[in-house]
Design a protein around this motif. Sequence first.
Motif, PDB file in Angstrom:
ATOM      1  N   LEU A  30       9.531  70.884  17.885  1.00 33.36           N
ATOM      2  CA  LEU A  30       9.007  72.214  18.177  1.00 33.36           C
ATOM      3  C   LEU A  30       9.818  73.227  17.385  1.00 33.36           C
ATOM      4  N   ILE A  31       9.160  73.942  16.490  1.00 32.11           N
ATOM      5  CA  ILE A  31       9.821  75.010  15.736  1.00 32.11           C
ATOM      6  C   ILE A  31       9.524  76.301  16.480  1.00 32.11           C
ATOM      7  N   ALA A  32      10.512  76.763  17.229  1.00 32.72           N
ATOM      8  CA  ALA A  32      10.307  77.815  18.224  1.00 32.72           C
ATOM      9  C   ALA A  32      10.742  79.183  17.731  1.00 32.72           C
ATOM     10  N   GLY A  33       9.975  80.187  18.166  1.00 35.24           N
ATOM     11  CA  GLY A  33      10.351  81.577  17.980  1.00 35.24           C
ATOM     12  C   GLY A  33      10.656  82.181  19.340  1.00 35.24           C
ATOM     13  N   ALA A  60       9.090  77.875  25.746  1.00 33.26           N
ATOM     14  CA  ALA A  60       9.614  77.303  26.987  1.00 33.26           C
ATOM     15  C   ALA A  60       8.537  76.530  27.737  1.00 33.26           C
ATOM     16  N   LEU A  61       7.307  77.041  27.721  1.00 32.30           N
ATOM     17  CA  LEU A  61       6.207  76.343  28.384  1.00 32.30           C
ATOM     18  C   LEU A  61       5.940  75.001  27.724  1.00 32.30           C
ATOM     19  N   LEU A  62       6.025  74.953  26.405  1.00 30.52           N
ATOM     20  CA  LEU A  62       5.785  73.700  25.698  1.00 30.52           C
ATOM     21  C   LEU A  62       6.923  72.710  25.912  1.00 30.52           C
ATOM     22  N   ALA A 106       0.103  71.103  25.320  1.00 34.71           N
ATOM     23  CA  ALA A 106      -0.213  71.572  26.677  1.00 34.71           C
ATOM     24  C   ALA A 106      -1.653  72.081  26.699  1.00 34.71           C
ATOM     25  N   PRO A 107      -2.639  71.163  26.752  1.00 34.63           N
ATOM     26  CA  PRO A 107      -4.048  71.573  26.681  1.00 34.63           C
ATOM     27  C   PRO A 107      -4.485  72.476  27.820  1.00 34.63           C
ATOM     28  N   ASP A 108      -3.755  72.446  28.937  1.00 28.61           N
ATOM     29  CA  ASP A 108      -4.134  73.305  30.060  1.00 28.61           C
ATOM     30  C   ASP A 108      -3.883  74.780  29.782  1.00 28.61           C
ATOM     31  N   LEU A 109      -3.162  75.089  28.701  1.00 31.63           N
ATOM     32  CA  LEU A 109      -2.917  76.491  28.349  1.00 31.63           C
ATOM     33  C   LEU A 109      -4.125  77.135  27.671  1.00 31.63           C
ATOM     34  N   LEU A 110      -5.050  76.330  27.181  1.00 32.01           N
ATOM     35  CA  LEU A 110      -6.174  76.870  26.431  1.00 32.01           C
ATOM     36  C   LEU A 110      -7.163  77.575  27.353  1.00 32.01           C
ATOM     37  N   GLY A 111      -7.493  78.822  27.028  1.00 34.82           N
ATOM     38  CA  GLY A 111      -8.434  79.587  27.835  1.00 34.82           C
ATOM     39  C   GLY A 111      -9.865  79.159  27.581  1.00 34.82           C
ATOM     40  N   GLY A 112     -10.564  78.790  28.649  1.00 31.20           N
ATOM     41  CA  GLY A 112     -11.938  78.326  28.507  1.00 31.20           C
ATOM     42  C   GLY A 112     -12.953  79.423  28.755  1.00 31.20           C
ATOM     43  N   GLU A 113     -14.210  79.011  28.929  1.00 32.55           N
ATOM     44  CA  GLU A 113     -15.314  79.947  29.132  1.00 32.55           C
ATOM     45  C   GLU A 113     -15.486  80.229  30.625  1.00 32.55           C
ATOM     46  N   GLY A 114     -15.856  81.467  30.936  1.00 33.98           N
ATOM     47  CA  GLY A 114     -16.153  81.830  32.308  1.00 33.98           C
ATOM     48  C   GLY A 114     -15.236  82.909  32.847  1.00 33.98           C
ATOM     49  N   VAL A 115     -15.560  83.406  34.024  1.00 33.36           N
ATOM     50  CA  VAL A 115     -14.796  84.464  34.679  1.00 33.36           C
ATOM     51  C   VAL A 115     -13.770  83.820  35.607  1.00 33.36           C
ATOM     52  N   LEU A 116     -12.502  84.138  35.401  1.00 36.48           N
ATOM     53  CA  LEU A 116     -11.436  83.593  36.235  1.00 36.48           C
ATOM     54  C   LEU A 116     -11.205  84.439  37.486  1.00 36.48           C
ATOM     55  N   CYS A 117     -11.405  85.734  37.380  1.00 35.16           N
ATOM     56  CA  CYS A 117     -11.270  86.603  38.547  1.00 35.16           C
ATOM     57  C   CYS A 117     -11.968  87.924  38.259  1.00 35.16           C
ATOM     58  N   ASP A 137       1.002  80.830  31.419  1.00 41.08           N
ATOM     59  CA  ASP A 137       1.207  80.889  32.870  1.00 41.08           C
ATOM     60  C   ASP A 137      -0.055  81.408  33.546  1.00 41.08           C
ATOM     61  N   ARG A 138      -1.078  80.554  33.565  1.00 40.71           N
ATOM     62  CA  ARG A 138      -2.405  80.929  34.067  1.00 40.71           C
ATOM     63  C   ARG A 138      -2.351  81.506  35.473  1.00 40.71           C
ATOM     64  N   ALA A 139      -1.584  80.885  36.366  1.00 47.01           N
ATOM     65  CA  ALA A 139      -1.524  81.356  37.750  1.00 47.01           C
ATOM     66  C   ALA A 139      -0.974  82.778  37.821  1.00 47.01           C
ATOM     67  N   ALA A 140       0.066  83.055  37.034  1.00 50.73           N
ATOM     68  CA  ALA A 140       0.653  84.394  37.036  1.00 50.73           C
ATOM     69  C   ALA A 140      -0.294  85.414  36.406  1.00 50.73           C
ATOM     70  N   VAL A 141      -1.038  84.990  35.379  1.00 50.68           N
ATOM     71  CA  VAL A 141      -2.019  85.880  34.753  1.00 50.68           C
ATOM     72  C   VAL A 141      -3.093  86.273  35.759  1.00 50.68           C
ATOM     73  N   ILE A 142      -3.617  85.298  36.491  1.00 49.84           N
ATOM     74  CA  ILE A 142      -4.658  85.570  37.489  1.00 49.84           C
ATOM     75  C   ILE A 142      -4.108  86.452  38.603  1.00 49.84           C
ATOM     76  N   ALA A 143      -2.892  86.142  39.067  1.00 48.51           N
ATOM     77  CA  ALA A 143      -2.295  86.935  40.144  1.00 48.51           C
ATOM     78  C   ALA A 143      -2.119  88.392  39.724  1.00 48.51           C
ATOM     79  N   ALA A 144      -1.646  88.613  38.503  1.00 49.19           N
ATOM     80  CA  ALA A 144      -1.453  89.982  38.019  1.00 49.19           C
ATOM     81  C   ALA A 144      -2.791  90.703  37.869  1.00 49.19           C
ATOM     82  N   ALA A 145      -3.809  89.994  37.382  1.00 54.11           N
ATOM     83  CA  ALA A 145      -5.127  90.611  37.213  1.00 54.11           C
ATOM     84  C   ALA A 145      -5.733  90.985  38.561  1.00 54.11           C
TER      85      ALA A 145
END
Length: 272
Positions: free
Chosen positions: A13-16, A22-24, A131-142, A252-260
């Motif tokens: 991992l070549i990190a910036g 950190a997630l990866l 980490a494929p679960d990080l990819l944003g898919g189609e649809g309304v999350l909240c 951090d999908r859960a934190a994104v949804i919670a903040a939204a």
Amino acid sequence: MSQGDIAAPDLALIAGTGALPALLMRARPDMLLCELEGFASGIPGTEPLRFRVERLVPFMTELTRRGIRKVCFAGAIRRPKIEPAKFDLRTALLVPRIMGAIQQGDDATLRAVIALFEERGLEVIGADHIAPDLLGGEGVLCGKPTDTDRKDMARAAEIVAALGAVDVGQGAVVARGLCLAVEALPGTDAMLDFVATTRPEAHRGGVLMKAPKPGQDLRIDMPAIGPRTVEGAARAHLSCLCWRAGGVLLLDRAAVIAAAEKHGIALWGVQA
């Protein structure tokens, strides 16, 4: 299994900077962490392999010596200050090629970097492969996008596509059909700060659209949305945050949804 029986990782991992590295590393803690000098990822408990641009070829040689076959680039890196005296001969021979790409823009630079690694037998993979679960898919999350949000999204998507075609940015803010800001080199946070400080307090609503540039190689510099993005959208009094499905990472999908949900902002992944 003893420590000596554990196979060495074949992935680096070549990190910036930012949250993504950190997630990866959390998803693949066995990866070899590498950092460009001056751009520490800040991941606790790690001892990264550090390198300089002026010694890029020796760095790639060291990766192959360690059995690395794949590399992933993640995190923000600004163009470092180059010190000509520190170039080794093999890397110096690449300077005309790299400088030519830099003059063509960020996309050309990134493609040139990928090519350099691949020419040395190192496969470049995207963060979504780790980490494929990080990819944003189609649809309304909240939330629930309004008809006005849908019109603003369509307008913002047109603007982002036009920006991307000339290698400028990956985001735009539109409210009631008017473009309030576009993303440029300073990034999404700076764009949202601009909107927050320039639009009248009474003006509320609008859409932030994030999408990759047309034809962009998504293995590197894939656009991302995180909790900080949502907080910036809230300060800008936006009502909806959109992304192109399959082309944007949600950090951090859960934190994104919670903040939204906290700020009453709809989250919506749309097809191209």
